[in-house]
Design a protein around this motif. Structure first.
Motif, PDB file in Angstrom:
ATOM      1  N   TYR A   7       0.884  -1.166   0.000  1.00  0.00           N
ATOM      2  CA  TYR A   7       0.000   0.000   0.000  1.00  0.00           C
ATOM      3  C   TYR A   7       0.919   1.212   0.000  1.00  0.00           C
ATOM      4  CZ  TYR A   7      -3.779   3.204   0.917  1.00  0.00           C
ATOM      5  OH  TYR A   7      -4.689   4.226   0.791  1.00  0.00           O
ATOM      6  N   VAL A   8       0.885   1.967  -1.099  1.00  0.00           N
ATOM      7  CA  VAL A   8       1.863   3.033  -1.316  1.00  0.00           C
ATOM      8  C   VAL A   8       1.258   4.399  -1.043  1.00  0.00           C
ATOM      9  CG1 VAL A   8       3.466   4.059  -2.971  1.00  0.00           C
ATOM     10  CG2 VAL A   8       2.947   1.606  -3.109  1.00  0.00           C
ATOM     11  N   THR A   9       1.933   5.157  -0.173  1.00  0.00           N
ATOM     12  CA  THR A   9       1.591   6.556   0.031  1.00  0.00           C
ATOM     13  C   THR A   9       2.810   7.385  -0.349  1.00  0.00           C
ATOM     14  OG1 THR A   9       2.238   6.401   2.353  1.00  0.00           O
ATOM     15  CG2 THR A   9      -0.099   6.130   1.849  1.00  0.00           C
ATOM     16  N   GLY A  10       2.571   8.613  -0.770  1.00  0.00           N
ATOM     17  CA  GLY A  10       3.674   9.451  -1.223  1.00  0.00           C
ATOM     18  C   GLY A  10       3.623  10.826  -0.611  1.00  0.00           C
ATOM     19  N   PRO A  11       4.555  11.678  -1.047  1.00  0.00           N
ATOM     20  CA  PRO A  11       4.580  13.046  -0.532  1.00  0.00           C
ATOM     21  C   PRO A  11       3.326  13.825  -0.909  1.00  0.00           C
ATOM     22  CG  PRO A  11       6.250  12.724  -2.242  1.00  0.00           C
ATOM     23  CD  PRO A  11       5.646  11.391  -1.960  1.00  0.00           C
ATOM     24  N   GLY A  14      -1.885  11.421  -6.109  1.00  0.00           N
ATOM     25  CA  GLY A  14      -1.920  11.555  -7.552  1.00  0.00           C
ATOM     26  C   GLY A  14      -0.623  11.244  -8.265  1.00  0.00           C
ATOM     27  N   LEU A  15       0.367  10.698  -7.545  1.00  0.00           N
ATOM     28  CA  LEU A  15       1.618  10.304  -8.186  1.00  0.00           C
ATOM     29  C   LEU A  15       1.494   8.887  -8.739  1.00  0.00           C
ATOM     30  CD1 LEU A  15       4.148  11.644  -5.533  1.00  0.00           C
ATOM     31  CD2 LEU A  15       3.648  12.649  -7.774  1.00  0.00           C
ATOM     32  N   PRO A  29      -2.698   7.760  -2.946  1.00  0.00           N
ATOM     33  CA  PRO A  29      -2.355   6.544  -2.208  1.00  0.00           C
ATOM     34  C   PRO A  29      -3.167   5.361  -2.733  1.00  0.00           C
ATOM     35  CG  PRO A  29      -3.926   7.819  -0.931  1.00  0.00           C
ATOM     36  CD  PRO A  29      -3.674   8.596  -2.228  1.00  0.00           C
ATOM     37  N   ALA A  30      -2.553   4.185  -2.803  1.00  0.00           N
ATOM     38  CA  ALA A  30      -3.275   3.029  -3.360  1.00  0.00           C
ATOM     39  C   ALA A  30      -2.574   1.719  -3.034  1.00  0.00           C
ATOM     40  CB  ALA A  30      -3.400   3.166  -4.876  1.00  0.00           C
ATOM     41  N   PRO A  31      -3.370   0.640  -2.973  1.00  0.00           N
ATOM     42  CA  PRO A  31      -2.775  -0.686  -2.885  1.00  0.00           C
ATOM     43  C   PRO A  31      -2.328  -1.151  -4.265  1.00  0.00           C
ATOM     44  CG  PRO A  31      -5.154  -0.874  -2.854  1.00  0.00           C
ATOM     45  CD  PRO A  31      -4.833   0.600  -2.921  1.00  0.00           C
ATOM     46  N   VAL A  32      -1.266  -1.933  -4.303  1.00  0.00           N
ATOM     47  CA  VAL A  32      -0.795  -2.530  -5.553  1.00  0.00           C
ATOM     48  C   VAL A  32      -0.551  -4.015  -5.294  1.00  0.00           C
ATOM     49  CG1 VAL A  32       0.979  -2.531  -7.342  1.00  0.00           C
ATOM     50  CG2 VAL A  32       0.350  -0.380  -6.239  1.00  0.00           C
ATOM     51  N   VAL A  44       7.480   6.396  -6.965  1.00  0.00           N
ATOM     52  CA  VAL A  44       6.370   7.274  -7.325  1.00  0.00           C
ATOM     53  C   VAL A  44       6.922   8.361  -8.232  1.00  0.00           C
ATOM     54  CG1 VAL A  44       4.878   6.788  -5.356  1.00  0.00           C
ATOM     55  CG2 VAL A  44       6.623   8.556  -5.136  1.00  0.00           C
ATOM     56  N   ARG A  45       6.200   8.599  -9.334  1.00  0.00           N
ATOM     57  CA  ARG A  45       6.655   9.555 -10.342  1.00  0.00           C
ATOM     58  C   ARG A  45       5.580  10.588 -10.619  1.00  0.00           C
ATOM     59  NH1 ARG A  45       9.341   5.737 -15.089  1.00  0.00           N
ATOM     60  NH2 ARG A  45      10.480   4.319 -13.699  1.00  0.00           N
ATOM     61  N   ASP A  46       6.037  11.797 -10.928  1.00  0.00           N
ATOM     62  CA  ASP A  46       5.153  12.865 -11.358  1.00  0.00           C
ATOM     63  C   ASP A  46       4.755  12.592 -12.804  1.00  0.00           C
ATOM     64  OD1 ASP A  46       4.457  15.428 -12.714  1.00  0.00           O
ATOM     65  OD2 ASP A  46       4.860  16.289 -10.734  1.00  0.00           O
TER      66      ASP A  46
END
Length: 75
Positions: A7-11, A14-15, A29-32, A44-46
């Motif tokens: 489960y990824v969260t970022g700064p 929407g990344l 943020p989302a599960p993968v 995570v990329r812009d």
């Protein structure tokens, strides 16, 4: 073998989420899942610039619980 997930969260939200360089059609943020068990690089990329905002190597374990990967602190 086996599979797990993260489960990824970022700064920021929407990344685009990449696993081992492949876009996983998910944004923070989302599960993968599924992800094969073992060592993987989560990025995570812009989307607009393609810049890698943050990345981390994680070990995915087998099971239904998603490993929390918080990339909000950068590297």
């Amino acid at each position: 073998a086996g599979e797990g997930g993260v489960y990824v969260t970022g700064p920021r939200s929407g990344l685009d989420i990449y696993v081992d360089g492949l876009y996983r059609r998910a944004v923070t943020p989302a599960p993968v899942r599924p992800i094969p068990v073992g060592l993987h690089t989560i990025e995570v990329r812009d989307r607009r610039t393609g810049v890698v905002v943050a990345s981390r190597q994680v070990v995915v374990k087998q099971g239904t619980t998603n490993l929390q990967v918080d990339l909000s602190t950068g590297q």
